[in-house]
Motif scaffolding. Structure first.
Motif, PDB file in Angstrom:
ATOM      1  N   ALA A 152      49.083  63.666  66.874  1.00 31.51           N
ATOM      2  CA  ALA A 152      49.404  62.252  66.651  1.00 31.51           C
ATOM      3  C   ALA A 152      49.714  61.549  67.971  1.00 31.51           C
ATOM      4  CB  ALA A 152      50.581  62.139  65.689  1.00 31.51           C
ATOM      5  N   ILE A 153      50.428  62.218  68.866  1.00 33.72           N
ATOM      6  CA  ILE A 153      50.777  61.607  70.155  1.00 33.72           C
ATOM      7  C   ILE A 153      49.529  61.382  70.998  1.00 33.72           C
ATOM      8  CG2 ILE A 153      51.944  62.033  72.361  1.00 33.72           C
ATOM      9  CD1 ILE A 153      54.181  63.411  70.767  1.00 33.72           C
ATOM     10  N   VAL A 154      48.641  62.372  71.041  1.00 34.78           N
ATOM     11  CA  VAL A 154      47.409  62.225  71.822  1.00 34.78           C
ATOM     12  C   VAL A 154      46.592  61.040  71.301  1.00 34.78           C
ATOM     13  CG1 VAL A 154      45.181  63.271  72.392  1.00 34.78           C
ATOM     14  CG2 VAL A 154      47.265  64.647  72.544  1.00 34.78           C
ATOM     15  N   GLU A 155      46.399  60.964  69.998  1.00 35.48           N
ATOM     16  CA  GLU A 155      45.557  59.909  69.427  1.00 35.48           C
ATOM     17  C   GLU A 155      46.202  58.534  69.563  1.00 35.48           C
ATOM     18  OE1 GLU A 155      44.625  61.314  65.519  1.00 35.48           O
ATOM     19  OE2 GLU A 155      43.261  62.866  66.282  1.00 35.48           O
ATOM     20  N   GLU A 156      47.522  58.465  69.449  1.00 35.75           N
ATOM     21  CA  GLU A 156      48.216  57.190  69.622  1.00 35.75           C
ATOM     22  C   GLU A 156      48.131  56.722  71.078  1.00 35.75           C
ATOM     23  OE1 GLU A 156      50.611  53.797  68.770  1.00 35.75           O
ATOM     24  OE2 GLU A 156      49.341  55.100  67.551  1.00 35.75           O
ATOM     25  N   PHE A 157      48.310  57.642  72.012  1.00 41.13           N
ATOM     26  CA  PHE A 157      48.280  57.257  73.425  1.00 41.13           C
ATOM     27  C   PHE A 157      46.866  56.865  73.857  1.00 41.13           C
ATOM     28  CE2 PHE A 157      48.221  58.231  78.043  1.00 41.13           C
ATOM     29  CZ  PHE A 157      49.153  57.281  78.440  1.00 41.13           C
ATOM     30  N   ILE A 158      45.848  57.565  73.342  1.00 39.33           N
ATOM     31  CA  ILE A 158      44.460  57.187  73.640  1.00 39.33           C
ATOM     32  C   ILE A 158      44.183  55.762  73.170  1.00 39.33           C
ATOM     33  CG2 ILE A 158      42.061  57.603  72.948  1.00 39.33           C
ATOM     34  CD1 ILE A 158      42.662  60.606  73.079  1.00 39.33           C
ATOM     35  N   GLU A 159      44.746  55.418  72.018  1.00 37.46           N
ATOM     36  CA  GLU A 159      44.493  54.098  71.443  1.00 37.46           C
ATOM     37  C   GLU A 159      45.265  52.992  72.154  1.00 37.46           C
ATOM     38  OE1 GLU A 159      45.331  51.706  67.241  1.00 37.46           O
ATOM     39  OE2 GLU A 159      45.248  53.894  67.240  1.00 37.46           O
ATOM     40  N   THR A 160      46.512  53.255  72.536  1.00 44.11           N
ATOM     41  CA  THR A 160      47.380  52.172  73.018  1.00 44.11           C
ATOM     42  C   THR A 160      47.700  52.217  74.505  1.00 44.11           C
ATOM     43  OG1 THR A 160      49.431  53.415  72.600  1.00 44.11           O
ATOM     44  CG2 THR A 160      48.495  52.148  70.753  1.00 44.11           C
ATOM     45  N   ALA A 161      47.587  53.371  75.135  1.00 49.21           N
ATOM     46  CA  ALA A 161      47.971  53.565  76.544  1.00 49.21           C
ATOM     47  C   ALA A 161      49.473  53.346  76.752  1.00 49.21           C
ATOM     48  CB  ALA A 161      47.160  52.666  77.474  1.00 49.21           C
ATOM     49  N   GLU A 162      50.248  53.428  75.682  1.00 56.91           N
ATOM     50  CA  GLU A 162      51.698  53.256  75.764  1.00 56.91           C
ATOM     51  C   GLU A 162      52.395  54.566  75.398  1.00 56.91           C
ATOM     52  OE1 GLU A 162      53.385  50.672  76.762  1.00 56.91           O
ATOM     53  OE2 GLU A 162      51.682  49.297  76.998  1.00 56.91           O
ATOM     54  N   PRO A 163      53.472  54.923  76.103  1.00 62.98           N
ATOM     55  CA  PRO A 163      54.226  56.137  75.734  1.00 62.98           C
ATOM     56  C   PRO A 163      54.618  56.097  74.260  1.00 62.98           C
ATOM     57  CG  PRO A 163      54.997  55.276  77.834  1.00 62.98           C
ATOM     58  CD  PRO A 163      54.045  54.246  77.282  1.00 62.98           C
ATOM     59  N   VAL A 164      54.611  57.265  73.648  1.00 62.14           N
ATOM     60  CA  VAL A 164      54.811  57.354  72.196  1.00 62.14           C
ATOM     61  C   VAL A 164      56.205  57.881  71.892  1.00 62.14           C
ATOM     62  CG1 VAL A 164      53.899  58.295  70.045  1.00 62.14           C
ATOM     63  CG2 VAL A 164      52.355  57.862  71.978  1.00 62.14           C
ATOM     64  N   GLY A 165      56.916  57.171  71.013  1.00 62.85           N
ATOM     65  CA  GLY A 165      58.248  57.596  70.591  1.00 62.85           C
ATOM     66  C   GLY A 165      58.251  58.120  69.169  1.00 62.85           C
ATOM     67  N   SER A 166      59.346  58.729  68.778  1.00 67.10           N
ATOM     68  CA  SER A 166      59.449  59.330  67.447  1.00 67.10           C
ATOM     69  C   SER A 166      59.364  58.281  66.345  1.00 67.10           C
ATOM     70  CB  SER A 166      60.763  60.106  67.325  1.00 67.10           C
ATOM     71  OG  SER A 166      61.873  59.242  67.554  1.00 67.10           O
ATOM     72  N   LYS A 167      59.876  57.068  66.595  1.00 65.60           N
ATOM     73  CA  LYS A 167      59.839  56.011  65.584  1.00 65.60           C
ATOM     74  C   LYS A 167      58.393  55.653  65.231  1.00 65.60           C
ATOM     75  CE  LYS A 167      61.532  51.342  64.627  1.00 65.60           C
ATOM     76  NZ  LYS A 167      62.245  50.153  65.181  1.00 65.60           N
ATOM     77  N   THR A 168      57.534  55.546  66.241  1.00 60.18           N
ATOM     78  CA  THR A 168      56.117  55.233  66.008  1.00 60.18           C
ATOM     79  C   THR A 168      55.456  56.301  65.156  1.00 60.18           C
ATOM     80  OG1 THR A 168      55.951  54.055  68.105  1.00 60.18           O
ATOM     81  CG2 THR A 168      53.890  54.830  67.135  1.00 60.18           C
ATOM     82  N   LEU A 169      55.762  57.568  65.451  1.00 63.66           N
ATOM     83  CA  LEU A 169      55.153  58.671  64.711  1.00 63.66           C
ATOM     84  C   LEU A 169      55.583  58.659  63.246  1.00 63.66           C
ATOM     85  CD1 LEU A 169      55.492  61.557  67.332  1.00 63.66           C
ATOM     86  CD2 LEU A 169      53.504  60.116  66.857  1.00 63.66           C
ATOM     87  N   VAL A 170      56.840  58.339  62.994  1.00 67.63           N
ATOM     88  CA  VAL A 170      57.335  58.299  61.606  1.00 67.63           C
ATOM     89  C   VAL A 170      56.696  57.139  60.853  1.00 67.63           C
ATOM     90  CG1 VAL A 170      59.363  57.899  60.160  1.00 67.63           C
ATOM     91  CG2 VAL A 170      59.510  59.455  62.122  1.00 67.63           C
ATOM     92  N   GLU A 171      56.678  55.955  61.474  1.00 65.66           N
ATOM     93  CA  GLU A 171      56.221  54.754  60.773  1.00 65.66           C
ATOM     94  C   GLU A 171      54.701  54.660  60.663  1.00 65.66           C
ATOM     95  OE1 GLU A 171      57.987  51.529  62.903  1.00 65.66           O
ATOM     96  OE2 GLU A 171      60.009  51.912  62.116  1.00 65.66           O
ATOM     97  N   LYS A 172      53.988  55.017  61.738  1.00 64.35           N
ATOM     98  CA  LYS A 172      52.542  54.803  61.754  1.00 64.35           C
ATOM     99  C   LYS A 172      51.767  55.997  61.207  1.00 64.35           C
ATOM    100  CE  LYS A 172      48.798  53.276  64.811  1.00 64.35           C
ATOM    101  NZ  LYS A 172      48.455  52.761  66.163  1.00 64.35           N
ATOM    102  N   TYR A 173      52.283  57.189  61.431  1.00 61.06           N
ATOM    103  CA  TYR A 173      51.519  58.391  61.051  1.00 61.06           C
ATOM    104  C   TYR A 173      52.090  59.097  59.823  1.00 61.06           C
ATOM    105  CZ  TYR A 173      48.906  57.783  65.336  1.00 61.06           C
ATOM    106  OH  TYR A 173      48.092  57.269  66.319  1.00 61.06           O
ATOM    107  N   ASP A 174      53.120  58.498  59.243  1.00 64.41           N
ATOM    108  CA  ASP A 174      53.712  59.029  57.994  1.00 64.41           C
ATOM    109  C   ASP A 174      54.045  60.514  58.095  1.00 64.41           C
ATOM    110  OD1 ASP A 174      53.505  56.554  56.675  1.00 64.41           O
ATOM    111  OD2 ASP A 174      51.397  56.947  56.207  1.00 64.41           O
ATOM    112  N   LEU A 175      54.562  60.924  59.242  1.00 62.10           N
ATOM    113  CA  LEU A 175      54.942  62.340  59.371  1.00 62.10           C
ATOM    114  C   LEU A 175      56.175  62.608  58.512  1.00 62.10           C
ATOM    115  CD1 LEU A 175      54.458  62.973  63.206  1.00 62.10           C
ATOM    116  CD2 LEU A 175      52.862  63.356  61.335  1.00 62.10           C
ATOM    117  N   PRO A 176      56.148  63.671  57.733  1.00 61.71           N
ATOM    118  CA  PRO A 176      57.235  63.933  56.787  1.00 61.71           C
ATOM    119  C   PRO A 176      58.434  64.633  57.429  1.00 61.71           C
ATOM    120  CG  PRO A 176      55.562  65.621  56.546  1.00 61.71           C
ATOM    121  CD  PRO A 176      55.060  64.671  57.608  1.00 61.71           C
TER     122      PRO A 176
END
Length: 339
Positions: A12-36
């Motif tokens: 999830a971090i790799v794909e998010e960073f490829i898309e946005t070029a912004e450092p990825v935080g835990s909040k983004t992973l919970v909200e955008k990628y629905d990680l349980p």
């Protein structure tokens, strides 16, 4: 050893960073990628991934970005097989034009990939420094035009059209090529221009229009030794966030403008730099990471004895799935059409 949760978070971090070029935080992973998982659990796993070398933490952010080791793991185990039908359609139109030879098809493919990915693309031919001249053939078209064919010891050929300002006799052409074949056979390609200068007095004595022929061959030898790398879209790197740093952009331009440096970078077997990582995929494509640069390449067979590399060069934050699928598609199409 990565756990399944580690891998899920890394992906999830790799794909998010490829898309946005912004450092990825835990909040983004919970909200955008629905990680349980809870934010605390994800932060702990991100810290573990950083400790293992798969993630890095920029000084100015609480988030994480993939390291080259993280990209390497992603490309080896997590890459998605996605097709870009738009680019494939454009490439198919190239291959449908049967009048093109394989080298022209590869170069046009290179141009299209660069234009449609906004990255730098390249074609890397056989290393001229490792080839020697085997034979020269000069075919007169008329009194002022001739086609010259250079053949190397590995069967590589280069064609050059000579346009002369004055009429040239068949005898001059024959005498000149006989002397060059006799004196230059076995000469390394990158030494041809110097060896030609050394035998100029012999041409002067034997060939009437020696100056015209000497200049034509000298220019051809210079190009023969240097034009084994073709780049398209080097200016695209100016628009990538990673290269907003002028010093990084300068280093990139230095590498791509120096054929020896570039060949060293893309050589998957060269491990002289401890920061360099490399991967060969199951399909045969090769990936190399060094600092902020990534290179994806695929071998394309040109003839029985030689091949070229078609490459995409860019920041390590690139769409690997898209690039790898395109290179695989081109390799397969060229193999199918040009046998």
């Amino acid at each position: 050893m990565l756990t399944s949760r580690n891998i899920e978070i890394l992906k999830a971090i790799v794909e998010e960073f490829i898309e946005t070029a912004e450092p990825v935080g835990s909040k983004t992973l919970v909200e955008k990628y629905d990680l349980p998982y809870s934010s605390a659990t994800i932060r702990n796993d991100m810290a573990a991934l950083e400790a293992m070398g798969y993630l890095e933490k920029p000084h100015t952010s609480a988030g994480r970005v993939p390291s080259n080791k993280g990209y390497q793991f992603y490309c080896e185990h997590l890459i998605k097989k996605e097709s870009d039908e738009t680019i494939k359609f454009a490439l198919s139109n190239i291959f449908a034009r049967q009048s093109m030879n394989v080298e022209e098809a590869i170069r046009e493919s290179c141009d299209i990939i660069s234009d449609m990915t906004n990255l730098t693309s390249a074609v890397l031919g056989p290393d001229a420094s490792e080839q020697t001249l085997e034979h020269i053939k000069l075919f007169p078209i008329d009194k002022k035009t001739a086609v010259c064919v250079f053949i190397t010891n590995i069967g590589h050929t280069e064609n050059k059209v000579f346009n002369f300002k004055e009429d040239l006799s068949i005898d001059d052409i024959k005498n000149c090529t006989d002397i060059l074949n006799d004196r230059l056979k076995g000469t390394p390609i990158n030494e041809l221009k110097d060896r030609l200068a050394a035998i100029k007095p012999i041409l002067t004595k034997t060939v009437k229009r020696h100056e015209m022929l000497f200049n034509a061959f000298y220019g051809a030898f210079v190009k023969f030794a240097t034009e084994t790398i073709y780049f398209r879209g080097t200016s695209n790197m100016m628009y990538q966030p990673e290269f907003s740093d002028v010093e990084k952009l300068k280093e990139f331009m230095r590498v791509v403008s120096d054929s020896k440096l570039f060949r060293k970078l893309v050589d998957i077997d060269d491990v002289s730099d401890s920061n360099k990582l490399a991967l060969r995929t199951k399909s045969g494509s090769e990936l190399v990471w060094l600092d902020d640069i990534a290179v994806v390449s695929s071998d394309i067979r040109i003839s029985e004895n030689e091949s070229a590399k078609l490459m995409v060069v860019g920041p390590n934050r690139m769409q690997y799935d898209r690039v790898l699928n395109l290179l695989d598609f081109i390799s397969e199409e060229i193999a199918k059409i040009y046998k």
